[in-house]
Design an enzyme around this catalytic site. Structure first.
Site, PDB file in Angstrom:
ATOM      1  N   CYS A   1      38.584  25.223  12.251  1.00  0.00           N
ATOM      2  CA  CYS A   1      37.335  25.819  12.757  1.00  0.00           C
ATOM      3  C   CYS A   1      36.870  25.045  13.991  1.00  0.00           C
ATOM      4  O   CYS A   1      35.698  25.067  14.341  1.00  0.00           O
ATOM      5  CB  CYS A   1      36.263  25.836  11.676  1.00  0.00           C
ATOM      6  SG  CYS A   1      35.797  24.221  11.073  1.00  0.00           S
TER       7      CYS A   1
ATOM      8  N   PHE B   1      39.343  20.945   0.635  1.00  0.00           N
ATOM      9  CA  PHE B   1      38.074  21.138   1.356  1.00  0.00           C
ATOM     10  C   PHE B   1      37.390  22.380   0.772  1.00  0.00           C
ATOM     11  O   PHE B   1      37.023  23.304   1.478  1.00  0.00           O
ATOM     12  CB  PHE B   1      38.294  21.289   2.871  1.00  0.00           C
ATOM     13  CG  PHE B   1      39.142  20.205   3.485  1.00  0.00           C
ATOM     14  CD1 PHE B   1      38.578  18.977   3.831  1.00  0.00           C
ATOM     15  CD2 PHE B   1      40.499  20.411   3.711  1.00  0.00           C
ATOM     16  CE1 PHE B   1      39.361  17.975   4.408  1.00  0.00           C
ATOM     17  CE2 PHE B   1      41.278  19.415   4.276  1.00  0.00           C
ATOM     18  CZ  PHE B   1      40.714  18.201   4.632  1.00  0.00           C
TER      19      PHE B   1
ATOM     20  N   ASP C   1      37.144  18.207  -2.885  1.00  0.00           N
ATOM     21  CA  ASP C   1      36.127  18.039  -1.849  1.00  0.00           C
ATOM     22  C   ASP C   1      35.509  16.659  -2.021  1.00  0.00           C
ATOM     23  O   ASP C   1      35.598  16.052  -3.082  1.00  0.00           O
ATOM     24  CB  ASP C   1      35.046  19.130  -1.968  1.00  0.00           C
ATOM     25  CG  ASP C   1      34.320  19.365  -0.645  1.00  0.00           C
ATOM     26  OD1 ASP C   1      34.623  20.351   0.046  1.00  0.00           O
ATOM     27  OD2 ASP C   1      33.442  18.536  -0.289  1.00  0.00           O
ATOM     28  N   SER C   2      34.891  16.161  -0.941  1.00  0.00           N
ATOM     29  CA  SER C   2      34.241  14.856  -1.041  1.00  0.00           C
ATOM     30  C   SER C   2      32.746  14.990  -1.323  1.00  0.00           C
ATOM     31  O   SER C   2      32.018  14.006  -1.314  1.00  0.00           O
ATOM     32  CB  SER C   2      34.455  14.065   0.257  1.00  0.00           C
ATOM     33  OG  SER C   2      34.055  14.836   1.365  1.00  0.00           O
TER      34      SER C   2
ATOM     35  N   ARG D   1      38.860  34.943   2.053  1.00  0.00           N
ATOM     36  CA  ARG D   1      38.903  34.703   0.597  1.00  0.00           C
ATOM     37  C   ARG D   1      39.511  35.917  -0.094  1.00  0.00           C
ATOM     38  O   ARG D   1      40.313  35.786  -1.027  1.00  0.00           O
ATOM     39  CB  ARG D   1      37.490  34.427   0.064  1.00  0.00           C
ATOM     40  CG  ARG D   1      36.935  33.121   0.574  1.00  0.00           C
ATOM     41  CD  ARG D   1      35.617  32.746  -0.115  1.00  0.00           C
ATOM     42  NE  ARG D   1      34.993  31.692   0.660  1.00  0.00           N
ATOM     43  CZ  ARG D   1      33.971  31.881   1.495  1.00  0.00           C
ATOM     44  NH1 ARG D   1      33.412  33.066   1.610  1.00  0.00           N
ATOM     45  NH2 ARG D   1      33.492  30.877   2.188  1.00  0.00           N
TER      46      ARG D   1
ATOM     47  N   ASP E   1      41.174  24.002   4.456  1.00  0.00           N
ATOM     48  CA  ASP E   1      40.053  24.500   5.277  1.00  0.00           C
ATOM     49  C   ASP E   1      39.149  23.329   5.664  1.00  0.00           C
ATOM     50  O   ASP E   1      38.008  23.237   5.214  1.00  0.00           O
ATOM     51  CB  ASP E   1      39.275  25.568   4.493  1.00  0.00           C
ATOM     52  CG  ASP E   1      38.168  26.199   5.324  1.00  0.00           C
ATOM     53  OD1 ASP E   1      38.252  26.144   6.572  1.00  0.00           O
ATOM     54  OD2 ASP E   1      37.225  26.746   4.731  1.00  0.00           O
TER      55      ASP E   1
END
Ligand code: SAH
Length: 393
Positions: A337, A225, A247-248, A206, A297
């Site tokens: 990731c 994300f 984002d969800s 970040r 991400d």
């Protein structure tokens, strides 16, 4: 002490101090969940002490490769103290950090994050579950803290045959915490957030993003994300004037909006979008939108190598769309990731996305998880997070 005998030829990874014994490598032997076992080769040589897990495909996780080592409270105390001492030597620009990172700290299945004055632990293997009371006491003693919250509600607990468990193990009170990360403040709820509440592994990335946004003068930023908007706050701190968090998860986005205010940024510089990222990228493309910087991400598309192929297509898809949506000279900070995708494979996937998008780019940086999520030389699976910072040509 119960013995586990390894099939002939399957002892090699343990001899190289890799900490896992898979079900298929066990010739004979068994024990209760979490019980300490002595692991031997078919020829009768000592290989390791480990914790047995009767339900898991990872049947034994090694505690120690030293035959003289006793697996007792003193052993765990030494491991906890070593992990905490290592963190004290690291440059960590936050009051929130990972204190125990499972296998890398010699405590397979144990994750402990510290958020200010609160510890949050995940007990993800039968071995650490069995030693939970001992480990809790040691964690509190070693840190001098009085609040320890359990978040053993991860899916992998099922593979270990363990029930989901959450709640205070020590202490009580508010589960909402404000942390300081670099120059910004962020809030989280250790009871409600993903994992232990926040993604500490992206801390240093970040900061890199904030610096890159400033350096390259990015104004419009799309954070895909976004979760609670860590990269969005970083973008605003770097001087972005228009940031969109996608984002969800509606609660995560509500928190992202709160973070904009918490850090004193004008709410007009940020917008959140509760939507599927893939669909959002396609919509923006149809609208002819462009962005100066994009973060991708996503969650773990490939938990293991077995999922790598399908995951590779999913990564390629979002990266192709992301590269096309970037303005010339724009920045893409793209991550995976997935333990099942190696850094090399990830680079190839992004290269393929660039080919399809007919876009070239300079790789400015190749990044991993913050150093409080260490890797060890014996456990390559520990490398899970990788990212590429790309400048569109
Ligand atoms: N970048 C974040 C962490 C991202 S974790 C940070 O720095 O903190 C992955 C996030 O992806 C989660 O918040 C999850 O809610 C979200 N997510 C998963 N699938 C999604 C999808 N198809 N579309 C949008 N968001 C999704």
């Amino acid at each position: 002490m119960k013995k586990i005998i390894i099939r002939a030829g399957k002892e090699r990874s343990l001899q190289r101090r890799h900490p896992w014994v898979f079900e298929g490598s066990v010739q004979r032997g068994g024990a209760d969940a979490g019980e300490t076992v002595r692991v031997e080769s078919a020829a009768g040589e000592f290989l390791c002490w480990g914790a047995f897990s009767p339900n898991s495909n990872i049947r034994v996780r090694a505690w120690s490769f030293d035959e003289a080592q006793r697996i007792d409270a003193a052993f765990f105390e030494q491991r906890v103290q070593r992990a905490i001492a290592m963190r004290q030597r690291l440059p960590i620009a936050s009051d929130a950090l990972r204190l125990i990172h499972g296998e890398a700290d010699g405590l397979p299945g144990l994750i402990v994050d510290r958020y200010g004055d609160t510890l949050v632990a995940q007990f993800l293997s039968a071995g650490v579950e069995r030693w939970k009371p001992v480990l809790c006491a040691q964690l509190l003693a070693a840190t001098g803290l009085t609040r320890l919250y359990e978040r053993s509600d991860a899916q992998v607990r099922e593979l270990e045959g363990l029930p989901q468990q959450t709640g205070w193990l020590q202490g009580e009170g508010a589960t909402e915490i404000v942390i300081q990360e670099h120059e910004w403040r962020l809030s989280l709820d250790v009871a409600e957030g993903h994992k232990t509440g926040y993604y500490l592994d992206q801390r240093d990335n970040r900061k890199k993003f904030a610096d890159a946004v400033r350096q390259y003068g990015s104004k419009s930023v799309l954070n895909c994300f976004s979760y609670t908007g860590g990269f969005s706050v970083a973008a605003l701190a770097g001087g972005a004037t228009e940031v969109i968090s996608v984002d969800s998860s509606a609660p995560a986005l509500a928190r992202a909006e709160a973070h904009v205010a918490l850090n004193g940024f004008d709410a007009g510089r940020h917008r959140s979008l509760d939507a599927d990222v893939n669909a959002t990228l396609r919509n923006f493309l149809k609208e002819g939108r462009q962005f100066d910087a994009i973060v991708l991400d996503p969650p773990k598309f490939a938990p293991t190598v077995a999922h790598a192929e399908r995951a590779a297509r999913a990564y390629k898809d979002i990266n192709r769309l992301g590269l096309r949506l970037l303005a010339p000279g724009g920045l893409l900070f793209t991550f995976s990731c997935s333990g099942g995708i190696s850094p090399d494979l990830f680079h190839k996937i992004v290269a393929g996305a660039g080919m399809d998008a007919e876009v070239d780019g300079y790789v400015l940086d190749r990044v991993g998880a913050s150093p409080d999520h260490p890797q060890t030389i014996n456990f390559p699976e520990g490398e899970y997070l990788k990212g590429l910072l790309i400048l569109k040509a």
